[in-house]
Enzyme design. Structure first.
Site, PDB file in Angstrom:
ATOM      1  N   SER A 144      -2.505   8.167   8.648  1.00  0.00           N
ATOM      2  CA  SER A 144      -2.339   7.478   7.367  1.00  0.00           C
ATOM      3  C   SER A 144      -3.629   6.763   7.002  1.00  0.00           C
ATOM      4  CB  SER A 144      -1.203   6.454   7.459  1.00  0.00           C
ATOM      5  OG  SER A 144      -1.174   5.625   6.314  1.00  0.00           O
ATOM      6  N   TYR A 157       2.282  -0.499  12.043  1.00  0.00           N
ATOM      7  CA  TYR A 157       2.043   0.853  11.529  1.00  0.00           C
ATOM      8  C   TYR A 157       0.556   1.226  11.577  1.00  0.00           C
ATOM      9  CZ  TYR A 157       2.572   4.854   8.321  1.00  0.00           C
ATOM     10  OH  TYR A 157       2.556   6.095   7.742  1.00  0.00           O
TER      11      TYR A 157
END
Length: 252
Positions: A144, A157
């Site tokens: 990501s 995350y």
């Protein structure tokens, strides 16, 4: 793209969104696709959409945080189609409650590690022997832009996504001589069904304004990058982190 016809590919997390688009693109290029998802019906539906277009695919249940489940999907590819050439590890989630480092509960952190990092490690352990047995192949991981985007609102995350980069470089450097290529794709904002449901019109307009490209990202943009890295055209790309984000982060 060259070299994808009749190759056997696993797309983990292929029931919807980026994974489903990637499974479809690989099938369109002639690959045989095994689609795994925690929601087995989504995996089956994604596979059926490929079959309806004349492609070859099957959907199976996959719990990416389980070593046994990761081993089972690799065994399914080998048992049904004779081997494994490509593994796209595309699992992510567990972000609810993930806030800053002082306020992220331990159980939220542990869940993020399990889904966003451990799953990719387990996929690697399951897939590598099968790839080496075939004389090499492609491990492609979805990370990501959050890994490098400095997220003040989120801690677990981005940390786990950074770990994927280290994993891919380890695989590339350790098993490259045996024909294994390992690369990472970092999507920017991609307008999947799930993302679109959670963005207001104002937020979409703001993202368009801040994106240097003329449009926002679509699942097919990531699918195209995966297909290239899996193909013979990407044979000399190894150990790299690619940002596919329309220019929202511009990195060396």
């Amino acid at each position: 793209m060259r070299g994808l016809k009749d190759k056997v590919a696993i797309v983990a997390g292929g029931g919807r969104g980026i994974g489903a688009a990637t499974a479809m693109r690989l099938a369109d290029e002639g690959a045989i696709v095994v689609i795994g998802d925690i929601n087995e019906q989504w995996a089956a539906d994604s596979a059926q959409a490929i079959v309806d277009r004349g492609g070859r695919a099957v959907g199976v249940h996959l719990d990416g945080t389980s070593a046994a489940s990761q081993a089972a999907i690799v065994a399914a590819a080998q048992g049904r189609f004779g081997g494994l050439d490509i593994f796209h590890s595309n699992l992510a989630g567990g972000t609810e409650g993930d806030v800053d480092a002082l306020n992220c509960p331990e159980e939220v952190f542990d869940r993020s590690v399990a889904i966003n990092l451990k799953s990719h490690f387990l996929a690697t352990q399951a897939a590598l022997p099968a790839l080496i047995e075939r004389g090499g192949g492609a491990m492609i991981y979805t990370s990501s832009g959050a890994a490098s985007g400095a997220s003040p609102w989120q801690v677990a995350y981005p940390m786990t996504k950074n770990g994927i980069h280290a994993l891919a470089r380890h695989v590339a450097s350790k098993w490259g001589k045996e024909g294994v290529r390992a690369n990472v794709i970092c999507p920017g904002l991609i307008m999947t069904e799930a993302v679109a449901q959670h963005l207001s019109d104002d937020q979409v307009r703001d993202m368009r304004r801040r994106t240097p490209s003329a449009r926002l990202g679509e699942p097919g943009d990531i699918a195209a990058a995966v297909a290239f890295l899996a193909s013979d055209d990407g044979a000399y790309v190894n150990g790299q982190v690619w940002h596919v984000n329309g220019g929202t982060q511009m990195r060396d």
